[in-house]
Design a protein around this motif. Structure first.
Motif, short mmCIF file in Angstrom:
data_model
loop_
_atom_site.label_atom_id
_atom_site.label_comp_id
_atom_site.label_asym_id
_atom_site.label_seq_id
_atom_site.Cartn_x
_atom_site.Cartn_y
_atom_site.Cartn_z
N GLU A 87 -12.73 4.00 7.70
CA GLU A 87 -13.42 5.27 7.79
C GLU A 87 -14.45 5.46 6.68
N ARG A 119 -9.67 9.89 3.39
CA ARG A 119 -11.05 9.48 3.69
C ARG A 119 -11.62 8.44 2.74
N SER A 120 -11.01 8.28 1.56
CA SER A 120 -11.58 7.34 0.59
C SER A 120 -10.58 6.27 0.16
#
Length: 297
Positions: A87, A119-120
């Motif tokens: 992602e 997300r990271s």
């Protein structure tokens, strides 16, 4: 170049015990023997097992993977590539370390810890796994990336103020790995997520002998223990360690565990299992932590 079984395990990210089971059950890896009868593995075995590892990361079970030959596995990997893209908005592995650290810190500040993990951090770990399996990452590069993410997370945790209700002492947890476990990033991510919900604790930098966990918990009056077992750790040993610890720890002390070595374990009496850091709400509830949903932008 010929590798021993531990070197092969390090090269492909698959535990030694798992490699031995696969050799007996599926015929891969397929070693030669040196003059003393010890297993030896060549570059072909490394490449074949990296294919297997990549399919595992895409969610395939071993029985399904080994039903295919090497060519069919390669075809499946090519077909899966668009669907298993991480992602992250950038190719993290291509960034200089200083730039990567700056971007990770900026995203953490912008997103908050829970969204940052989803997300990271987890996409970065996925890229690292894929890079390791494909041979793109060296051991030194993998360690450098791990240390960079660890530094960002530890700095965030150091800046958090322990939380507790006015009339209660804060819940305290020991976050640790056991002797033989060399990977602790997943544990660090779990510690950060649980800290964000009010579970404070002690994150050990070095592995512990299993025999020393219960005495440490008693001496510090801790209320929970969280352990992580990567794919490099024997699944059988992880289960034995957890069962032993559950007997040694007081019933009031919660025992939390997760990691790839436990991926196939659906339930373990007296142990809170967490298989996916994206889905921690049930764990929060069972620990009595704040469960208000966090919006992931």
């Amino acid at each position: 170049m010929q590798l021993g079984i531990q070197q092969l395990s390090d090269a492909v990210g698959i535990g030694v015990d798992t490699l031995r089971v696969w050799e007996r059950r599926y015929g891969l890896p397929c070693p030669t023997r040196d003059g003393r009868g010890r297993r030896q593995y060549d570059a072909t075995q490394v490449e074949l097992l990296r294919q297997v590892r990549q399919l595992q990361l895409a969610g395939w079970r071993p029985q399904r993977i080994f039903a295919l030959n090497a060519s069919e596995r390669a075809d499946q990997l090519r077909q899966l590539q668009p669907d298993t893209a991480v992602e992250a908005s950038a190719d993290w592995l291509s960034l200089p370390v200083a730039q990567l650290q700056t971007q990770l810190r900026a995203q953490l500040n912008q997103l908050g810890i829970e969204a940052f993990v989803v997300r990271s951090a987890l996409p970065l770990l996925a890229q690292m796994d894929a890079g390791w399996c494909s041979g793109r990452l060296t051991i030194a590069q993998e360690h450098l990336l791990s240390d960079t993410l660890s530094a960002v997370l530890q700095d965030w945790m150091a800046g958090q103020t322990p939380s507790a209700a006015p009339d209660l002492a804060p819940a305290r947890c020991l976050f640790a790995t056991l002797n033989g476990e060399r990977h602790r990033l997943a544990l660090l991510l779990a510690a950060a997520l649980l800290r964000s919900r009010g579970l404070n604790g002690l994150l050990l930098q070095e592995p512990l002998p299993v025999s020393e966990v219960a005495p440490l918990v008693a001496s510090l009056e801790l209320s929970a223990v969280a352990l992580s077992f990567s794919s490099h750790y024997s699944a059988r040993q992880a289960l034995a360690d957890l069962q032993l610890l559950r007997r040694q720890l007081p019933t009031r002390v919660r025992l939390i565990a997760g990691g790839q070595a436990l991926a196939s374990v659906a339930r373990l009496p007296g142990v809170l299992l967490c298989h996916d850091l994206r889905q921690c709400a049930p764990l929060y509830r069972r620990l009595g932590l704040e469960t208000a949903p966090v919006m992931i932008p």
